[in-house]
Design a protein around this motif. Sequence first.
Motif, PDB file in Angstrom:
ATOM      1  N   UNK A  71       1.181  -8.556   3.309  1.00  0.00           N
ATOM      2  CA  UNK A  71       0.815  -7.358   2.944  1.00  0.00           C
ATOM      3  C   UNK A  71       0.373  -6.500   3.958  1.00  0.00           C
ATOM      4  N   UNK A  72      -0.261  -6.969   4.971  1.00  0.00           N
ATOM      5  CA  UNK A  72      -0.615  -6.259   5.883  1.00  0.00           C
ATOM      6  C   UNK A  72       0.820  -5.478   6.716  1.00  0.00           C
ATOM      7  N   UNK A  73       1.752  -6.348   6.857  1.00  0.00           N
ATOM      8  CA  UNK A  73       2.855  -6.014   7.259  1.00  0.00           C
ATOM      9  C   UNK A  73       3.343  -4.822   6.657  1.00  0.00           C
ATOM     10  N   UNK A  74       3.559  -5.025   5.471  1.00  0.00           N
ATOM     11  CA  UNK A  74       4.240  -3.938   4.504  1.00  0.00           C
ATOM     12  C   UNK A  74       3.352  -2.667   4.425  1.00  0.00           C
ATOM     13  N   UNK A  75       2.007  -3.049   4.516  1.00  0.00           N
ATOM     14  CA  UNK A  75       1.145  -1.615   4.512  1.00  0.00           C
ATOM     15  C   UNK A  75       1.447  -1.025   5.727  1.00  0.00           C
ATOM     16  N   UNK A  76       1.365  -1.641   6.684  1.00  0.00           N
ATOM     17  CA  UNK A  76       1.645  -0.908   7.999  1.00  0.00           C
ATOM     18  C   UNK A  76       3.023  -0.249   8.144  1.00  0.00           C
ATOM     19  N   UNK A 115       7.166  -9.837  12.130  1.00  0.00           N
ATOM     20  CA  UNK A 115       7.479 -10.715  13.160  1.00  0.00           C
ATOM     21  C   UNK A 115       6.373 -10.833  14.273  1.00  0.00           C
ATOM     22  N   UNK A 116       6.014  -9.478  14.755  1.00  0.00           N
ATOM     23  CA  UNK A 116       5.105  -9.244  15.696  1.00  0.00           C
ATOM     24  C   UNK A 116       3.481  -9.690  15.386  1.00  0.00           C
ATOM     25  N   UNK A 117       3.269  -9.731  13.950  1.00  0.00           N
ATOM     26  CA  UNK A 117       1.959 -10.251  13.538  1.00  0.00           C
ATOM     27  C   UNK A 117       2.122 -11.838  13.563  1.00  0.00           C
ATOM     28  N   UNK A 118       3.016 -12.358  13.222  1.00  0.00           N
ATOM     29  CA  UNK A 118       3.407 -13.971  13.291  1.00  0.00           C
ATOM     30  C   UNK A 118       3.206 -14.332  14.737  1.00  0.00           C
ATOM     31  N   UNK A 119       3.974 -13.693  15.885  1.00  0.00           N
ATOM     32  CA  UNK A 119       4.292 -13.858  16.943  1.00  0.00           C
ATOM     33  C   UNK A 119       2.751 -13.868  17.768  1.00  0.00           C
ATOM     34  N   UNK A 134      -4.625  -4.815  11.263  1.00  0.00           N
ATOM     35  CA  UNK A 134      -3.441  -4.225  11.946  1.00  0.00           C
ATOM     36  C   UNK A 134      -2.645  -3.469  10.876  1.00  0.00           C
ATOM     37  N   UNK A 135      -3.005  -3.336   9.835  1.00  0.00           N
ATOM     38  CA  UNK A 135      -2.255  -2.378   8.697  1.00  0.00           C
ATOM     39  C   UNK A 135      -2.453  -1.046   8.534  1.00  0.00           C
ATOM     40  N   UNK A 136      -2.913  -0.172   9.469  1.00  0.00           N
ATOM     41  CA  UNK A 136      -3.193   1.092   9.679  1.00  0.00           C
ATOM     42  C   UNK A 136      -2.072   1.801  10.057  1.00  0.00           C
TER      43      UNK A 136
END
Length: 420
Positions: A71-76, A115-119, A134-136
């Motif tokens: 969710x955060x990655x897509x929102x970002x 990818x960056x969030x998972x890393x 981190x989804x801003x």
Amino acid sequence: MTYNSFKPQKIDFYVDFINQFFKTGCIPQASINLSADDPFLDIEDPILDYLRNHFSKMEHDQEAFSDILHETAYRNALIYFITELIGVMRFYRNTDDVIKKQAQKIEFLYRRSLQKLQEALDNNEIDEGDVDKLGEGFGEYALKSTIELLNKRKRYPSLERILSLLGRTPSKAGDSRVSLMSGHLKLPHSGGSDIQGITVGQSFASLLPFEMALFSDCQTEDIFLHKYVDRQLQLFHHKSESGKISNSKNNVRLKNRGPIIVALDTSGSMEGQPMEIAILLVSNILIDALHQKRDCLLIVFSEEIEVIDLKKKWGNFRTRSISGLGDLIQQITSFNGGTDITEMLIKVFELWESQNTYQLADLLVISDFEISNPSDDLLFGIMYYRELGYRFYGYQIGNEDAELSPYFNEIVRHEDSRLR
């Protein structure tokens, strides 16, 4: 439809729209006011049209809503797409074409963000509680630098301590109203004073600094308490009635955590490592303010002051630059001579008196606290507002004794002993 003369709304307008969708899983309706400054209206807007279209296809997208990471990655990705779109729209006449072109990047932005969030999680640079911050709409560089800011803050327990103190919260019982005692204080903007003399009593708002020193020292605290019970505390006596505090309550509705006023010392003594720490703290305050939808005002002070709405400043900055939050704060700071907190305190008192957005704001002063005490009127003002329920916090970057310590609710000292 082609919109040849379309002018986009401010970035926060679309960010609110996107966040509302991810919060509820439903496309926001025209009746919902998403922002106090820019209410969501049923208007012709190709960006909103695109988002509605995109969301209608996403409503059953299991991956995008599978967990907080996705969710955060897509929102970002979506917010950053809008940020870039607004930046390039002014160079194109055919709005439809530029939206289609920019929209092709969304999937790439999503995968890169994921990818960056998972890393960052795998490398323990952030924990799961940080992910939603981190989804801003951070681009790749800004996302990396924001992760670094969150990671650096963990090195200093004092940073976590001061961040935990800031911002009023509704009661555990769910009461969303906060009561402050009502009152009105008139402070001079020049050297004049309405202090008429010295009297005795129990009012914390008018205490002489000597009495505050008794209270702040554990060896003399009993003396202070005996004087308080006997109504023999020495107080400033004012010829005006401004020092009297009304017994009435001023109830203000609180949404989420309360707003913050940050006063940042940019005098010459803060140059170098102290300012690096200050930038780290202010950047993390802004991260939390964006995530928690809290207003955040920055007052830069040395011999003069500059007042900056940090969230609006970030909204303008992000559409012109790929840089991160720390770069924004770095850009704001410049060093100028000595330290004078007079104008800063007067400005804060004006904000509290005006009953605007910042009426419930806590004040945080970030400084080395190589500061002489201000005038008796301003010291009285600090104690006056503390008795009304306002809160003064400090973050001290340095090892000098802070003369203002007895007047603040708490001053947290940065624990790095290498600073001076």
